[in-house]
Write a protein that holds these residues in place. Structure first.
Motif, mmCIF file in Angstrom:
data_model
loop_
_atom_site.group_PDB
_atom_site.id
_atom_site.type_symbol
_atom_site.label_atom_id
_atom_site.label_comp_id
_atom_site.label_asym_id
_atom_site.label_seq_id
_atom_site.Cartn_x
_atom_site.Cartn_y
_atom_site.Cartn_z
ATOM 1 N N THR A 83 31.962 20.990 21.315
ATOM 2 C CA THR A 83 31.917 21.855 22.490
ATOM 3 C C THR A 83 31.318 21.109 23.681
ATOM 4 N N LEU A 84 30.256 20.341 23.431
ATOM 5 C CA LEU A 84 29.627 19.582 24.516
ATOM 6 C C LEU A 84 30.565 18.510 25.060
ATOM 7 N N GLN A 85 31.300 17.848 24.165
ATOM 8 C CA GLN A 85 32.275 16.838 24.613
ATOM 9 C C GLN A 85 33.338 17.487 25.486
ATOM 10 N N ARG A 86 33.801 18.667 25.035
ATOM 11 C CA ARG A 86 34.823 19.392 25.797
ATOM 12 C C ARG A 86 34.287 19.765 27.178
ATOM 13 N N ARG A 87 33.022 20.119 27.222
ATOM 14 C CA ARG A 87 32.432 20.555 28.487
ATOM 15 C C ARG A 87 32.176 19.372 29.429
ATOM 16 N N ASP A 88 31.681 18.259 28.869
ATOM 17 C CA ASP A 88 31.170 17.176 29.708
ATOM 18 C C ASP A 88 32.145 16.017 29.894
ATOM 19 N N THR A 89 33.048 15.803 28.949
ATOM 20 C CA THR A 89 33.858 14.580 28.943
ATOM 21 C C THR A 89 35.312 14.831 29.303
ATOM 22 N N ILE A 90 35.733 16.106 29.195
ATOM 23 C CA ILE A 90 37.159 16.404 29.347
ATOM 24 C C ILE A 90 37.357 17.462 30.425
ATOM 25 N N GLY A 91 38.300 17.200 31.329
ATOM 26 C CA GLY A 91 38.670 18.194 32.341
ATOM 27 C C GLY A 91 40.020 18.796 31.981
ATOM 28 N N PHE A 92 40.209 20.070 32.323
ATOM 29 C CA PHE A 92 41.455 20.764 31.978
ATOM 30 C C PHE A 92 42.125 21.311 33.240
ATOM 31 N N ILE A 93 43.438 21.116 33.306
ATOM 32 C CA ILE A 93 44.235 21.673 34.408
ATOM 33 C C ILE A 93 45.388 22.447 33.786
ATOM 34 N N PHE A 94 45.599 23.675 34.248
ATOM 35 C CA PHE A 94 46.579 24.567 33.616
ATOM 36 C C PHE A 94 47.711 24.894 34.577
ATOM 37 N N GLN A 95 48.810 25.340 33.997
ATOM 38 C CA GLN A 95 49.962 25.767 34.797
ATOM 39 C C GLN A 95 49.567 26.896 35.762
ATOM 40 N N SER A 96 48.732 27.831 35.264
ATOM 41 C CA SER A 96 48.406 29.020 36.061
ATOM 42 C C SER A 96 47.047 28.887 36.760
ATOM 43 N N PHE A 97 46.562 27.660 36.912
ATOM 44 C CA PHE A 97 45.369 27.294 37.698
ATOM 45 C C PHE A 97 44.058 27.743 37.044
ATOM 46 N N ASN A 98 44.016 29.002 36.527
ATOM 47 C CA ASN A 98 42.808 29.509 35.849
ATOM 48 C C ASN A 98 41.544 29.401 36.700
ATOM 49 N N LEU A 99 41.646 29.753 37.985
ATOM 50 C CA LEU A 99 40.440 29.820 38.825
ATOM 51 C C LEU A 99 39.798 31.190 38.640
ATOM 52 N N VAL A 100 38.500 31.252 38.898
ATOM 53 C CA VAL A 100 37.801 32.540 38.800
ATOM 54 C C VAL A 100 38.013 33.280 40.127
ATOM 55 N N PRO A 101 38.702 34.431 40.113
ATOM 56 C CA PRO A 101 39.138 35.057 41.369
ATOM 57 C C PRO A 101 38.011 35.573 42.257
ATOM 58 N N VAL A 102 36.849 35.914 41.648
ATOM 59 C CA VAL A 102 35.752 36.443 42.465
ATOM 60 C C VAL A 102 34.808 35.343 42.954
ATOM 61 N N MET A 103 35.116 34.096 42.622
ATOM 62 C CA MET A 103 34.292 32.990 43.115
ATOM 63 C C MET A 103 35.034 32.281 44.235
ATOM 64 N N THR A 104 34.280 31.789 45.225
ATOM 65 C CA THR A 104 34.906 31.007 46.292
ATOM 66 C C THR A 104 35.429 29.684 45.720
ATOM 67 N N VAL A 105 36.198 28.990 46.548
ATOM 68 C CA VAL A 105 36.700 27.663 46.171
ATOM 69 C C VAL A 105 35.532 26.755 45.781
ATOM 70 N N ALA A 106 34.495 26.725 46.604
ATOM 71 C CA ALA A 106 33.337 25.854 46.319
ATOM 72 C C ALA A 106 32.654 26.273 45.019
ATOM 73 N N GLU A 107 32.524 27.573 44.792
ATOM 74 C CA GLU A 107 31.870 28.041 43.560
ATOM 75 C C GLU A 107 32.701 27.700 42.323
ATOM 76 N N ASN A 108 34.010 27.799 42.435
ATOM 77 C CA ASN A 108 34.879 27.416 41.316
ATOM 78 C C ASN A 108 34.682 25.950 40.957
#
Ligand SMILES: Nc1ncnc2c1ncn2[C@@H]1O[C@H](COP(=O)(O)OP(=O)(O)OP(=O)(O)O)[C@@H](O)[C@H]1O
Ligand SMILES: [Mg+2]
Length: 225
Positions: A83-108
């Motif tokens: 879990t720590l490796q996934r959090r710290d070593t790997i970045g994920f980019i998805f087809q549907s972006f998966n941004l948090v809608p109630v957070m600003t761009v900077a907060e995301n």
């Protein structure tokens, strides 16, 4: 160790059980991706692209064969370490972006750093630099809803790179974008990946990707061509 591939699969097998039936999704895959390399994973629907990404992203585990992340066999990691490796070593980019809608761009973009306990002053600096690098500094305080699809994917690129990962995984990152926007997003991934020295593994049907990648790997029925 410093010359180890960022991610390496050695003779990897993966099957899924569908009732009484086994689907052999990967059948002896060997693959190594180096620092700063942008690898395009192509192949028809069902050929095993997402299965490879799930193994590279430590989301799933192989049935047989070895998966090494920065030279470490992931079988030697317990669930917490994975879990720590996934959090710290790997970045994920998805087809549907998966941004948090109630957070600003900077907060995301900040969120992964917040989770890892980076001090606030450093977080601010790094978020500003990432947003500048993807051309969105003027949108820092906007909500994702106010952005176009291409801009949202640029936020996702900044969010993936903010923690300085050695590996970024992207599954069909341009499938929701028009062709011109897809070009721009792929150019940006390539430029930012090379600049940060992160390996990118991108699964896509998109010919645009293969023109921009450092290497193309083609899958058919769970085997590399
Ligand atoms: N969770 C699952 N349960 C059962 N079978 C699965 C599962 N995930 C994938 N499969 C099967 O494994 C094979 C490989 O699937 P995978 O999703 O890796 O293909 P893909 O190349 O990503 O396809 P696409 O281009 O459609 O996204 C397919 O036959 C698929 O049906
Ligand atoms: Mg897929």
């Amino acid at each position: 160790m410093s010359h180890a591939a960022v991610i390496e699969l050695r003779d990897v097998y993966k099957s899924y059980q569908l009732g009484a039936h086994s689907v052999h999704a990967l059948q002896g895959v060997d693959l190594a991706v180096q620092r700063g390399e942008l690898l395009a994973l192509t192949g028809p629907s069902g050929s095993g692209k997402s299965t490879i990404l799930n193994l590279c992203g430590l989301i799933d585990q192989a049935d047989a064969g070895d998966v090494l992340l920065n030279g470490t066999d992931i079988r030697h990691l317990n669930e917490t370490q994975r879990t720590l490796q996934r959090r710290d070593t790997i970045g994920f980019i998805f087809q549907s972006f998966n941004l948090v809608p109630v957070m600003t761009v900077a907060e995301n973009v900040d969120y992964p750093l917040f989770l890892t306990g980076v001090p606030l002053a450093e977080r601010r600096e790094r978020v500003a630099a990432q947003l500048k690098a993807v051309g969105l500094h003027e949108h820092a305080e906007h909500l994702p809803d106010a952005l176009s699809g291409g801009q949202r994917q640029r936020v996702a690129i900044a969010r993936a790179l903010i923690k300085r990962p050695s590996l970024v995984i992207a599954d069909e990152p341009t499938a929701s974008l028009d062709s011109h926007t897809a070009d721009q997003v792929l150019d940006l991934m390539r430029e930012r990946g090379h600049a940060e020295g992160a390996a990118f593994v991108i699964a896509s049907h998109d010919d645009r990707l293969t023109r921009r990648s450092d290497r193309i790997v083609s899958l058919l029925d769970g085997r590399l061509q």
